[in-house]
Design a protein around this motif. Structure first.
Motif, PDB file in Angstrom:
ATOM      1  N   GLN A  47       0.668  -1.214   0.076  1.00 54.65           N
ATOM      2  CA  GLN A  47       0.002   0.041  -0.123  1.00 54.65           C
ATOM      3  C   GLN A  47       0.740   1.238   0.053  1.00 54.65           C
ATOM      4  N   PRO A  48       0.442   2.286  -0.664  1.00 52.66           N
ATOM      5  CA  PRO A  48      -1.008   2.555  -1.306  1.00 52.66           C
ATOM      6  C   PRO A  48      -1.195   2.054  -2.655  1.00 52.66           C
ATOM      7  N   TYR A  49      -0.066   1.524  -3.234  1.00 52.41           N
ATOM      8  CA  TYR A  49      -0.182   1.112  -4.684  1.00 52.41           C
ATOM      9  C   TYR A  49       0.074  -0.082  -4.850  1.00 52.41           C
ATOM     10  N   ALA A  50      -0.865  -0.961  -4.205  1.00 55.75           N
ATOM     11  CA  ALA A  50      -0.957  -2.390  -4.319  1.00 55.75           C
ATOM     12  C   ALA A  50      -1.864  -2.686  -5.610  1.00 55.75           C
ATOM     13  N   VAL A  51      -0.951  -3.119  -6.489  1.00 59.73           N
ATOM     14  CA  VAL A  51      -1.752  -3.298  -7.994  1.00 59.73           C
ATOM     15  C   VAL A  51      -1.196  -4.730  -8.502  1.00 59.73           C
ATOM     16  N   ASP A  52      -2.185  -5.503  -9.037  1.00 54.48           N
ATOM     17  CA  ASP A  52      -1.565  -6.623  -9.977  1.00 54.48           C
ATOM     18  C   ASP A  52      -1.584  -6.000 -11.387  1.00 54.48           C
ATOM     19  N   LEU A  53      -0.140  -5.933 -11.885  1.00 54.09           N
ATOM     20  CA  LEU A  53       0.009  -5.338 -13.059  1.00 54.09           C
ATOM     21  C   LEU A  53      -0.823  -6.392 -14.312  1.00 54.09           C
ATOM     22  N   ARG A  54      -0.835  -7.442 -14.019  1.00 50.31           N
ATOM     23  CA  ARG A  54      -1.558  -8.365 -15.064  1.00 50.31           C
ATOM     24  C   ARG A  54      -3.043  -8.057 -15.228  1.00 50.31           C
ATOM     25  N   LYS A  55      -3.712  -7.254 -14.452  1.00 47.78           N
ATOM     26  CA  LYS A  55      -4.969  -6.975 -14.577  1.00 47.78           C
ATOM     27  C   LYS A  55      -5.160  -5.474 -14.615  1.00 47.78           C
ATOM     28  N   GLY A  56      -4.132  -4.799 -14.361  1.00 47.48           N
ATOM     29  CA  GLY A  56      -4.295  -3.264 -14.629  1.00 47.48           C
ATOM     30  C   GLY A  56      -5.259  -2.619 -13.815  1.00 47.48           C
ATOM     31  N   GLY A  57      -5.965  -1.517 -14.268  1.00 50.68           N
ATOM     32  CA  GLY A  57      -6.949  -1.093 -13.305  1.00 50.68           C
ATOM     33  C   GLY A  57      -6.874   0.305 -12.797  1.00 50.68           C
ATOM     34  N   PRO A  58      -7.790   0.938 -12.249  1.00 46.68           N
ATOM     35  CA  PRO A  58      -7.709   2.310 -11.718  1.00 46.68           C
ATOM     36  C   PRO A  58      -6.507   2.589 -10.782  1.00 46.68           C
ATOM     37  N   GLY A  59      -6.030   1.507 -10.169  1.00 52.10           N
ATOM     38  CA  GLY A  59      -5.230   1.651  -9.119  1.00 52.10           C
ATOM     39  C   GLY A  59      -3.873   1.944  -9.814  1.00 52.10           C
ATOM     40  N   GLY A  97       6.380 -17.455 -13.698  1.00 57.28           N
ATOM     41  CA  GLY A  97       5.173 -18.295 -14.227  1.00 57.28           C
ATOM     42  C   GLY A  97       4.263 -17.880 -15.198  1.00 57.28           C
ATOM     43  N   GLY A  98       4.474 -16.405 -15.686  1.00 52.87           N
ATOM     44  CA  GLY A  98       3.607 -15.993 -16.861  1.00 52.87           C
ATOM     45  C   GLY A  98       3.051 -14.668 -16.631  1.00 52.87           C
ATOM     46  N   GLY A  99       2.646 -13.973 -17.550  1.00 56.77           N
ATOM     47  CA  GLY A  99       1.937 -12.644 -17.223  1.00 56.77           C
ATOM     48  C   GLY A  99       2.697 -11.488 -17.521  1.00 56.77           C
ATOM     49  N   ASP A 100       3.885 -11.611 -17.775  1.00 58.76           N
ATOM     50  CA  ASP A 100       5.035 -10.403 -18.147  1.00 58.76           C
ATOM     51  C   ASP A 100       4.533  -9.634 -19.137  1.00 58.76           C
ATOM     52  N   GLN A 101       3.906 -10.194 -20.274  1.00 62.20           N
ATOM     53  CA  GLN A 101       3.621  -9.444 -21.550  1.00 62.20           C
ATOM     54  C   GLN A 101       2.408  -8.739 -21.248  1.00 62.20           C
ATOM     55  N   GLU A 102       1.403  -9.099 -20.169  1.00 62.73           N
ATOM     56  CA  GLU A 102       0.212  -8.526 -20.013  1.00 62.73           C
ATOM     57  C   GLU A 102       0.336  -7.523 -19.111  1.00 62.73           C
ATOM     58  N   ALA A 103       1.247  -7.762 -18.200  1.00 58.10           N
ATOM     59  CA  ALA A 103       1.540  -6.483 -17.315  1.00 58.10           C
ATOM     60  C   ALA A 103       2.192  -5.299 -17.924  1.00 58.10           C
ATOM     61  N   ALA A 104       3.150  -5.708 -18.709  1.00 59.78           N
ATOM     62  CA  ALA A 104       3.794  -4.713 -19.527  1.00 59.78           C
ATOM     63  C   ALA A 104       3.031  -3.922 -20.424  1.00 59.78           C
ATOM     64  N   ALA A 105       2.036  -4.509 -21.104  1.00 61.98           N
ATOM     65  CA  ALA A 105       1.236  -3.663 -21.867  1.00 61.98           C
ATOM     66  C   ALA A 105       0.292  -2.577 -21.107  1.00 61.98           C
ATOM     67  N   HIS A 106      -0.355  -3.300 -19.957  1.00 58.15           N
ATOM     68  CA  HIS A 106      -1.124  -2.424 -19.013  1.00 58.15           C
ATOM     69  C   HIS A 106      -0.243  -1.245 -18.418  1.00 58.15           C
ATOM     70  N   LEU A 107       1.013  -1.483 -18.073  1.00 63.30           N
ATOM     71  CA  LEU A 107       1.978  -0.601 -17.624  1.00 63.30           C
ATOM     72  C   LEU A 107       2.021   0.500 -18.681  1.00 63.30           C
ATOM     73  N   ILE A 108       2.444   0.130 -19.793  1.00 64.95           N
ATOM     74  CA  ILE A 108       2.715   1.030 -20.918  1.00 64.95           C
ATOM     75  C   ILE A 108       1.746   1.945 -21.461  1.00 64.95           C
ATOM     76  N   ALA A 109       0.362   1.505 -21.221  1.00 64.51           N
ATOM     77  CA  ALA A 109      -0.935   2.058 -21.464  1.00 64.51           C
ATOM     78  C   ALA A 109      -1.061   3.273 -20.390  1.00 64.51           C
ATOM     79  N   ALA A 110      -0.890   2.789 -19.276  1.00 69.52           N
ATOM     80  CA  ALA A 110      -1.063   3.942 -18.077  1.00 69.52           C
ATOM     81  C   ALA A 110      -0.034   4.834 -18.295  1.00 69.52           C
ATOM     82  N   ALA A 111       1.168   4.372 -18.706  1.00 65.97           N
ATOM     83  CA  ALA A 111       2.243   5.360 -18.752  1.00 65.97           C
ATOM     84  C   ALA A 111       2.034   6.583 -19.855  1.00 65.97           C
TER      85      ALA A 111
END
Length: 245
Positions: free
Chosen positions: A36-48, A67-81
């Protein structure tokens, strides 16, 4: 003062990067699934995630999930950035991901491509494996009476704290694209590294090298994950063991 977001900021590397940047007086936000206060699962993205990147100048992307999910996480992070107007995205990657056909390495290479094509200012640093990884690996392998190792494989472990120093330096500089690789001070056989671990821990185990199969193993055996020409790290595996064991 620069505002910097460190993803995976509670992990082995991210924690050290955060410490370095805060020591230099910068405001650092730590993003992880449970911090906290930035508890975010990058694989899901979202308002946080949007809240975490709002007003940030630079992102240091250390979060990863073998275990997987790095590409989805990066895509969400890039979009937010992009939405937040982030100036600089710094990514930690691995030496040899374009030479060793290993599943996790293929994912890291795909993330690099996403970042390069993101339209953001970016910097990518590739390093060899951390000492911590070998410590965990040998801890598992030494549970049996015989320590089985992949035959013909070498490694070039690097000190995570030194990598953190370099990442902090890059985060405070202008986007630089792909920078020079960073390797540990020595290219060592797995056998010698394992024996150093056994000596430091006082364990008695027979060490046996076993030939494996597959393209990934051939890539490691050929040394695709090594960078002997960039052996810029200082701390050796024995020095690391002396502090940790």
């Amino acid at each position: 003062m620069t505002t910097i977001l460190v993803t995976g900021g509670t992990g082995t590397l991210g924690r050290l990067v955060t410490e370095r940047l805060r020591a230099d007086g910068h405001e650092v936000r730590v993003l992880s699934r449970h911090a906290q206060p930035y508890a975010v699962d990058l694989r899901k993205g979202g308002p946080g995630l949007d809240a975490a990147v709002e007003g940030v100048d630079t992102i240091v992307h250390c979060a990863t999930t073998p275990g997987g999910g790095d590409q989805e996480a990066a895509a969400h992070l890039i979009a937010a950035a992009r939405k937040a107007g982030v100036r600089h995205l710094v990514y930690i990657s691995i030496v040899g991901i374009d030479r060793v056909p290993f599943g996790y390495y293929k994912t890291k290479l795909a993330v690099e491509t996403l970042i390069e094509e993101s339209g953001l200012g970016w910097t990518v640093l590739r390093t060899t494996q951390f000492h911590d990884l070998l410590l965990r690996l040998f801890g598992i392998l030494s549970k049996l009476p015989v320590m089985l190792l992949p035959a013909g494989v070498k490694d070039q472990p690097v000190e995570a704290a030194e990598v953190a120093d370099r990442l902090a330096e890059l985060a405070l500089a202008a986007p630089a694209g792909r920078v020079e690789d960073m390797g540990g001070p020595e290219v060592r056989t797995f056998d010698s590294l394992a024996r150093a671990y056994l000596k430091a821990t006082g364990r008695k185990r027979a060490v046996v090298s076993v030939p494996l199969w597959g393209e990934g193993y051939r890539g490691f055996r050929s040394g695709g994950h090594l960078t002997p020409g960039r052996a810029v790290g200082k701390g050796t595996f024995e020095e690391y063991l002396g502090r940790r064991v």
